[in-house]
Design a protein around this motif. Sequence first.
Motif, mmCIF file in Angstrom:
data_model
loop_
_atom_site.group_PDB
_atom_site.id
_atom_site.type_symbol
_atom_site.label_atom_id
_atom_site.label_comp_id
_atom_site.label_asym_id
_atom_site.label_seq_id
_atom_site.Cartn_x
_atom_site.Cartn_y
_atom_site.Cartn_z
ATOM 1 N N LYS A 38 0.856 -1.177 0.000
ATOM 2 C CA LYS A 38 0.000 0.000 0.000
ATOM 3 C C LYS A 38 0.897 1.233 0.000
ATOM 4 C CE LYS A 38 -3.717 -2.286 2.433
ATOM 5 N NZ LYS A 38 -4.560 -2.309 3.630
ATOM 6 N N LEU A 39 0.544 2.222 -0.827
ATOM 7 C CA LEU A 39 1.414 3.381 -1.022
ATOM 8 C C LEU A 39 1.611 4.172 0.273
ATOM 9 C CD1 LEU A 39 3.085 4.933 -3.069
ATOM 10 C CD2 LEU A 39 1.073 6.291 -3.602
ATOM 11 N N GLY A 40 0.592 4.321 1.095
ATOM 12 C CA GLY A 40 0.744 5.033 2.361
ATOM 13 C C GLY A 40 1.726 4.342 3.278
ATOM 14 N N PHE A 41 1.640 3.022 3.352
ATOM 15 C CA PHE A 41 2.586 2.244 4.154
ATOM 16 C C PHE A 41 3.995 2.401 3.607
ATOM 17 C CE2 PHE A 41 4.969 -1.724 4.572
ATOM 18 C CZ PHE A 41 5.062 -1.816 5.952
ATOM 19 N N TRP A 42 4.127 2.353 2.279
ATOM 20 C CA TRP A 42 5.440 2.469 1.654
ATOM 21 C C TRP A 42 6.069 3.830 1.967
ATOM 22 C CZ3 TRP A 42 7.836 5.531 -2.012
ATOM 23 C CH2 TRP A 42 9.074 5.057 -2.470
ATOM 24 N N PHE A 43 5.282 4.909 1.867
ATOM 25 C CA PHE A 43 5.819 6.230 2.194
ATOM 26 C C PHE A 43 6.237 6.309 3.651
ATOM 27 C CE2 PHE A 43 4.254 8.351 -1.686
ATOM 28 C CZ PHE A 43 5.359 9.139 -1.921
ATOM 29 N N ALA A 44 5.459 5.725 4.533
ATOM 30 C CA ALA A 44 5.794 5.772 5.959
ATOM 31 C C ALA A 44 7.068 4.980 6.251
ATOM 32 C CB ALA A 44 4.632 5.228 6.785
ATOM 33 N N GLN A 45 7.306 3.886 5.535
ATOM 34 C CA GLN A 45 8.437 3.022 5.829
ATOM 35 C C GLN A 45 9.670 3.315 4.977
ATOM 36 O OE1 GLN A 45 8.321 0.935 8.431
ATOM 37 N NE2 GLN A 45 6.337 1.877 8.738
ATOM 38 N N GLN A 46 9.490 3.561 3.693
ATOM 39 C CA GLN A 46 10.632 3.695 2.790
ATOM 40 C C GLN A 46 10.656 5.010 2.019
ATOM 41 O OE1 GLN A 46 13.124 1.435 2.575
ATOM 42 N NE2 GLN A 46 12.108 0.239 4.147
ATOM 43 N N GLY A 47 9.503 5.441 1.574
ATOM 44 C CA GLY A 47 9.430 6.586 0.670
ATOM 45 C C GLY A 47 10.009 7.853 1.232
ATOM 46 N N SER A 48 9.721 8.145 2.486
ATOM 47 C CA SER A 48 10.245 9.377 3.071
ATOM 48 C C SER A 48 11.767 9.322 3.201
ATOM 49 C CB SER A 48 9.596 9.655 4.420
ATOM 50 O OG SER A 48 9.831 8.612 5.320
ATOM 51 N N ILE A 49 12.317 8.142 3.394
ATOM 52 C CA ILE A 49 13.776 7.999 3.471
ATOM 53 C C ILE A 49 14.397 8.255 2.107
ATOM 54 C CG2 ILE A 49 15.663 6.377 3.911
ATOM 55 C CD1 ILE A 49 13.765 5.018 5.948
ATOM 56 N N TYR A 50 13.807 7.690 1.049
ATOM 57 C CA TYR A 50 14.324 7.918 -0.300
ATOM 58 C C TYR A 50 14.217 9.383 -0.689
ATOM 59 C CZ TYR A 50 14.480 2.864 -1.022
ATOM 60 O OH TYR A 50 14.777 1.529 -0.924
ATOM 61 N N VAL A 51 13.111 10.008 -0.338
ATOM 62 C CA VAL A 51 12.945 11.434 -0.638
ATOM 63 C C VAL A 51 13.984 12.241 0.134
ATOM 64 C CG1 VAL A 51 11.395 13.412 -0.393
ATOM 65 C CG2 VAL A 51 10.523 11.255 -1.283
ATOM 66 N N PHE A 52 14.242 11.896 1.380
ATOM 67 C CA PHE A 52 15.242 12.598 2.166
ATOM 68 C C PHE A 52 16.625 12.472 1.523
ATOM 69 C CE2 PHE A 52 18.269 12.641 5.800
ATOM 70 C CZ PHE A 52 18.124 13.973 6.117
ATOM 71 N N LEU A 53 16.987 11.289 1.069
ATOM 72 C CA LEU A 53 18.282 11.106 0.405
ATOM 73 C C LEU A 53 18.361 11.913 -0.886
ATOM 74 C CD1 LEU A 53 18.845 7.290 0.979
ATOM 75 C CD2 LEU A 53 19.981 9.200 2.123
ATOM 76 N N ALA A 54 17.274 11.942 -1.638
ATOM 77 C CA ALA A 54 17.240 12.753 -2.865
ATOM 78 C C ALA A 54 17.369 14.236 -2.536
ATOM 79 C CB ALA A 54 15.952 12.488 -3.641
ATOM 80 N N LEU A 55 16.743 14.665 -1.459
ATOM 81 C CA LEU A 55 16.837 16.069 -1.062
ATOM 82 C C LEU A 55 18.257 16.439 -0.647
ATOM 83 C CD1 LEU A 55 13.526 16.635 0.931
ATOM 84 C CD2 LEU A 55 14.122 17.518 -1.323
ATOM 85 N N ILE A 56 18.978 15.526 -0.033
ATOM 86 C CA ILE A 56 20.371 15.788 0.326
ATOM 87 C C ILE A 56 21.200 16.031 -0.930
ATOM 88 C CG2 ILE A 56 22.473 14.757 1.286
ATOM 89 C CD1 ILE A 56 20.671 13.364 3.332
ATOM 90 N N ILE A 57 21.008 15.194 -1.935
ATOM 91 C CA ILE A 57 21.743 15.346 -3.194
ATOM 92 C C ILE A 57 21.361 16.650 -3.873
ATOM 93 C CG2 ILE A 57 22.044 14.376 -5.506
ATOM 94 C CD1 ILE A 57 21.666 11.584 -4.118
ATOM 95 N N LEU A 58 20.062 16.937 -3.932
ATOM 96 C CA LEU A 58 19.613 18.181 -4.556
ATOM 97 C C LEU A 58 20.111 19.402 -3.799
ATOM 98 C CD1 LEU A 58 15.953 17.214 -5.485
ATOM 99 C CD2 LEU A 58 17.891 17.524 -7.038
ATOM 100 N N TYR A 59 20.146 19.330 -2.470
ATOM 101 C CA TYR A 59 20.648 20.448 -1.671
ATOM 102 C C TYR A 59 22.131 20.694 -1.960
ATOM 103 C CZ TYR A 59 22.188 23.230 2.264
ATOM 104 O OH TYR A 59 22.764 24.199 3.033
ATOM 105 N N ALA A 60 22.914 19.641 -2.045
ATOM 106 C CA ALA A 60 24.339 19.794 -2.333
ATOM 107 C C ALA A 60 24.547 20.439 -3.700
ATOM 108 C CB ALA A 60 25.037 18.445 -2.266
ATOM 109 N N ARG A 61 23.792 20.007 -4.687
ATOM 110 C CA ARG A 61 23.901 20.610 -6.024
ATOM 111 C C ARG A 61 23.451 22.065 -6.016
ATOM 112 N NH1 ARG A 61 21.658 15.875 -10.057
ATOM 113 N NH2 ARG A 61 23.410 14.461 -9.750
#
Length: 85
Positions: free
Chosen positions: A48-71
Amino acid sequence: MREENARAYWAANVKLILSYLVVWFVVSYGCGILLVDVLNNIQFFGFKLGFWFAQQGSIYVFLALIILYARSMNKLDRKFDVHEE
């Protein structure tokens, strides 16, 4: 660095940080907690997408934001001529 240039650089930096924090908050809190029931109606890789965001999605978004912030900070450093190259 002149005083007004330093203030402009810091203001741009704070604006950038706040914008990325808003995105992270919306994804982690909004999608992982507030909208979980709505998002659970959608399947994502068998979960379920809500479960996925709570468990994994927010972590992946956070990692992407770190890369985007550095750039973004590298671009901002070049714009204000404070880069380290």
